[in-house]
Design a protein around this motif. Structure first.
Motif, PDB file in Angstrom:
ATOM      1  N   ARG C 201      42.610   5.390  23.914  1.00 21.29           N
ATOM      2  CA  ARG C 201      42.466   3.946  23.776  1.00 21.29           C
ATOM      3  C   ARG C 201      41.956   3.289  25.062  1.00 21.29           C
ATOM      4  O   ARG C 201      41.217   2.311  25.012  1.00 21.29           O
ATOM      5  N   PHE C 202      42.350   3.826  26.191  1.00 22.33           N
ATOM      6  CA  PHE C 202      41.962   3.228  27.479  1.00 22.33           C
ATOM      7  C   PHE C 202      41.264   4.284  28.341  1.00 22.33           C
ATOM      8  O   PHE C 202      41.825   4.750  29.339  1.00 22.33           O
ATOM      9  N   PRO C 203      40.033   4.657  27.976  1.00 23.66           N
ATOM     10  CA  PRO C 203      39.365   5.758  28.690  1.00 23.66           C
ATOM     11  C   PRO C 203      39.219   5.461  30.175  1.00 23.66           C
ATOM     12  O   PRO C 203      38.881   4.339  30.549  1.00 23.66           O
ATOM     13  N   GLY C 204      39.509   6.450  30.986  1.00 22.86           N
ATOM     14  CA  GLY C 204      39.330   6.303  32.429  1.00 22.86           C
ATOM     15  C   GLY C 204      40.507   5.695  33.154  1.00 22.86           C
ATOM     16  O   GLY C 204      40.582   5.751  34.376  1.00 22.86           O
ATOM     17  N   ARG C 205      41.452   5.089  32.415  1.00 23.24           N
ATOM     18  CA  ARG C 205      42.647   4.516  33.067  1.00 23.24           C
ATOM     19  C   ARG C 205      43.539   5.689  33.495  1.00 23.24           C
ATOM     20  O   ARG C 205      43.797   6.588  32.700  1.00 23.24           O
ATOM     21  N   PRO C 206      44.001   5.710  34.741  1.00 19.61           N
ATOM     22  CA  PRO C 206      44.697   6.913  35.216  1.00 19.61           C
ATOM     23  C   PRO C 206      46.065   7.133  34.566  1.00 19.61           C
ATOM     24  O   PRO C 206      46.800   6.182  34.296  1.00 19.61           O
ATOM     25  N   ILE C 207      46.358   8.398  34.325  1.00 19.18           N
ATOM     26  CA  ILE C 207      47.670   8.799  33.825  1.00 19.18           C
ATOM     27  C   ILE C 207      48.128   9.997  34.648  1.00 19.18           C
ATOM     28  O   ILE C 207      47.377  10.943  34.858  1.00 19.18           O
ATOM     29  N   VAL C 208      49.353   9.904  35.158  1.00 20.14           N
ATOM     30  CA  VAL C 208      49.894  10.928  36.053  1.00 20.14           C
ATOM     31  C   VAL C 208      50.943  11.721  35.282  1.00 20.14           C
ATOM     32  O   VAL C 208      51.927  11.153  34.810  1.00 20.14           O
ATOM     33  N   VAL C 209      50.717  13.023  35.135  1.00 23.31           N
ATOM     34  CA  VAL C 209      51.629  13.863  34.356  1.00 23.31           C
ATOM     35  C   VAL C 209      52.209  14.945  35.256  1.00 23.31           C
ATOM     36  O   VAL C 209      51.715  15.196  36.348  1.00 23.31           O
TER      37      VAL C 209
END
Lengths: 247, 92, 274
Positions: C201-209
């Protein structure tokens, strides 16, 4: 080219019946030299099938001694040869199968040090090495000397084969620009799986040597013996490949 | 939408499966799928799939419906697509 | 502004002082009983002449300041400029167990503007070996216990809590406003669901896993790596927790703080991997 003698005509009668191969193809095999890198789970059956089919000369390069953990797949190694040099065991078994075969047993793995000379003395190279460093060395030498490279590899229940014709097809480093991460010297393996890759590769080599023409030039054959799915995928040359773009 | 994912090489070993069907949000890209798989199957998986420079690793082959994809311009996926991830192998 | 004055920050508020004003004359004028003088994030003992742009905080040990100055004093040890940026930022945390609770506390301590946290679970005794809760919170929903704990640490952080199980539908609705998303689940398939529904839904928005934080292997095996265009991954290149390997506070904390620091670097526009 040396013609076939009576014993050879008798031995190869059934395979010379193959459409497109014939006695002419057999003569070409007899006069050919193949380099096989390692004679383990993959290189062993490659050497065995080439010897059985009547290739004139094999150069085998493999270091180390026979271990228990070789014997689930390295079909040229025998229990009574444990602790003795692998390449000698392989040469002995191949001569039993085909006493007309000329075998040169090199007790070392392919490396940058020996690859240029070994490739120089062969018409075709079968890449059955378990590490990318050795594979890349063979690829560089084959591209430089314009020798065909039959690249066979396996992992677990899967295998893959492609035929690299320098100047015509992508080279190994078009496919793998870098050494892929996470590859380890130890990998899961069944003999029947590596043997399948070997047999696909040998037929590619025999077809190239005999003039029938290979089928996997510029294409990679993948098989998965867990799902019994087989597919071939077109490969692309990399215009910026540091190995073959100048070839 | 649903897509099928097939794994070859070490990816199947790490995911502990040869194939699976996965639910994805409508319009999801191949990149989003690969990021989700990396999060699920762990760093070793992600390291095979991606380079440190945010790119799909050049040595991994990706097929969508049996056709190799251009890894620098990864496609948007459609319902029913079959994605095949072929990790480099060298066993001999 | 007069030509013979310079602009500084005193306790995070702008102030004009005469050229040549020193730290100690500033203390004398504003807080003579201060026994700690912090200049640009570091405590100093020697007097010196102030320069334009200096950030000064004056602290009296043991004094509980009024609400109006507390926030500025709490930020006294930050690297200058950090607080102003993160004060405007919003971070989402999916799952507030061992990772999520520690990440939330780290981000609250540095004065993040807003946290959005979601978890369906309650605090259990087996959580307490690694999760940032207390014995008297057993049985309480984790998001509520966390909100209470964060309020005691830094009341200036806005905390939005969601007591629910995240799914493909509610992830984009709940976390659409975040600058950085954090995955802090334990179930592997939930990780993929979150990443796919967020990046889809929010391409390129960072996600830290995070993955690979079980047991007590050496801390130095854990690293932060950029994976995909959105994905930043913390872990040890091993697969997830296997039977026989537990989850314990020290190594979970190492991973959690890798994640929290990756969030901070992303918010500041810096490369999380370095």
């Amino acid at each position: 080219m040396n013609p076939l003698n009576a014993e050879e005509k008798a031995t190869y009668e059934w395979q010379m019946w193959t459409r497109g191969f014939g006695e002419a193809g057999q003569v070409k095999l007899k006069n050919a030299t193949a380099l096989v890198s390692r004679t383990g789970g993959l290189g062993g059956p490659v050497a065995q099938e080439l010897a059985a089919a009547g290739i004139g000369k094999l150069i085998l390069a493999h270091g180390g001694k026979v271990k228990h953990s070789d014997l689930n797949r390295q079909i040229l190694m025998t229990h009574d040869w444990l602790g003795k040099p692998r390449v000698e065991c392989a040469a002995r078994r191949l001569r039993e199968l085909n006493p007309r075969l000329e075998v040169e047993a090199v007790p070392a793995n392919i490396s940058e040090d020996n690859v240029t000379d070994l490739v120089d003395r062969a018409h075709i190279v079968f890449d059955c090495a378990p590490l990318f460093e050795g594979r890349f060395a063979m690829n560089r030498a084959c591209v430089a000397q314009k020798k065909p490279l039959i690249d066979c590899a396996m992992f677990g229940l899967e295998g893959q084969v492609t035929t690299i014709l320098p100047g015509e097809t992508p080279c190994l480093q078009c496919i793998y620009p870098e050494i892929p991460p996470g590859w380890k010297r130890e990998f899961p393996v069944f003999g029947a799986v590596s043997c399948a890759a070997a047999c696909f590769g040998v037929m590619e080599g025999i077809k190239w040597l005999s003039g029938m023409g290979p089928s996997l030039a510029g294409r990679m054959l993948y098989y998965d013996m867990r799902t019994m799915r087989v597919r071939t995928v077109p490969l692309r040359r990399r215009p910026d490949c540091p190995i073959c773009s100048a070839a | 939408m649903r897509v099928t994912v097939q794994y070859m090489g070490q990816l199947g070993h790490l995911a502990e499966r040869s194939e699976e069907s996965r639910e994805l949000p409508e319009g999801a890209s191949l990149l989003s799928l690969l990021e989700g798989l990396s999060a699920q199957y762990g760093e070793a998986f992600g390291h095979i799939v991606f380079t440190g420079e945010n790119r799909i690793r050049p040595s991994m082959m990706v097929l969508v419906n049996d056709v190799p994809v251009e890894k620098t311009t990864p496609p948007v996926l459609r319902d029913g697509d079959q994605v095949t991830l072929l990790a480099a192998i060298a066993g001999g | 502004m007069m030509a013979d004055s310079i602009q500084i920050m005193l306790s995070e508020r702008p102030l004009s002082v005469a050229v040549g004003t020193t730290l100690f004359t500033l203390r004398e004028a504003h807080k003579p009983d201060a026994d700690v003088v912090v200049l640009n994030g570091a405590p100093v003992r020697e007097d010196r002449v102030l320069e334009a742009g200096d950030a000064v905080v004056l602290i009296r040990r043991g004094e509980i300041p009024g609400r109006d100055t507390l926030e500025a004093l709490m930020a006294a040890r930050h690297t200058p400029g950090v607080h102003a940026v993160i004060k405007r930022a919003t971070v989402g945390i999916a799952g507030v167990g061992g990772l999520g609770s520690a990440i939330a506390i780290a981000l609250a301590r540095i004065g993040l503007g807003k946290l959005i946290v979601a978890d369906f679970d309650v605090v259990e005794p087996s959580n307490l070996n690694r999760q940032q809760y207390f014995i008297d919170q057993i049985g309480q929903p984790k998001v509520e216990a966390l909100r209470d704990n964060l309020a005691r640490i830094n009341p200036y952080v806005e905390v939005e809590t969601h007591l629910l199980r995240l799914n493909r539908e509610n992830v984009p609705a709940l976390f659409g406003g975040v600058d950085v998303m954090v995955e802090a689940f334990d179930a592997a398939d939930q990780k993929a669901m979150l990443v796919e529904s967020f990046t889809g839904r929010f391409p390129g928005r960072p996600i830290v896993v995070a993955s690979g934080l079980a047991g007590h292997m050496p801390s130095n095996t854990i690293v932060t790596r950029k994976m995909g265009p959105s994905l930043v991954m913390v872990g040890d290149l091993m697969t997830a927790a296997a039977p026989g390997t537990g989850l314990m506070a020290p190594r979970v904390g190492v991973a959690a703080h890798h994640q929290a620091n990756a969030v901070l670097r992303l918010l500041l526009g810096e490369d999380p991997e370095g």
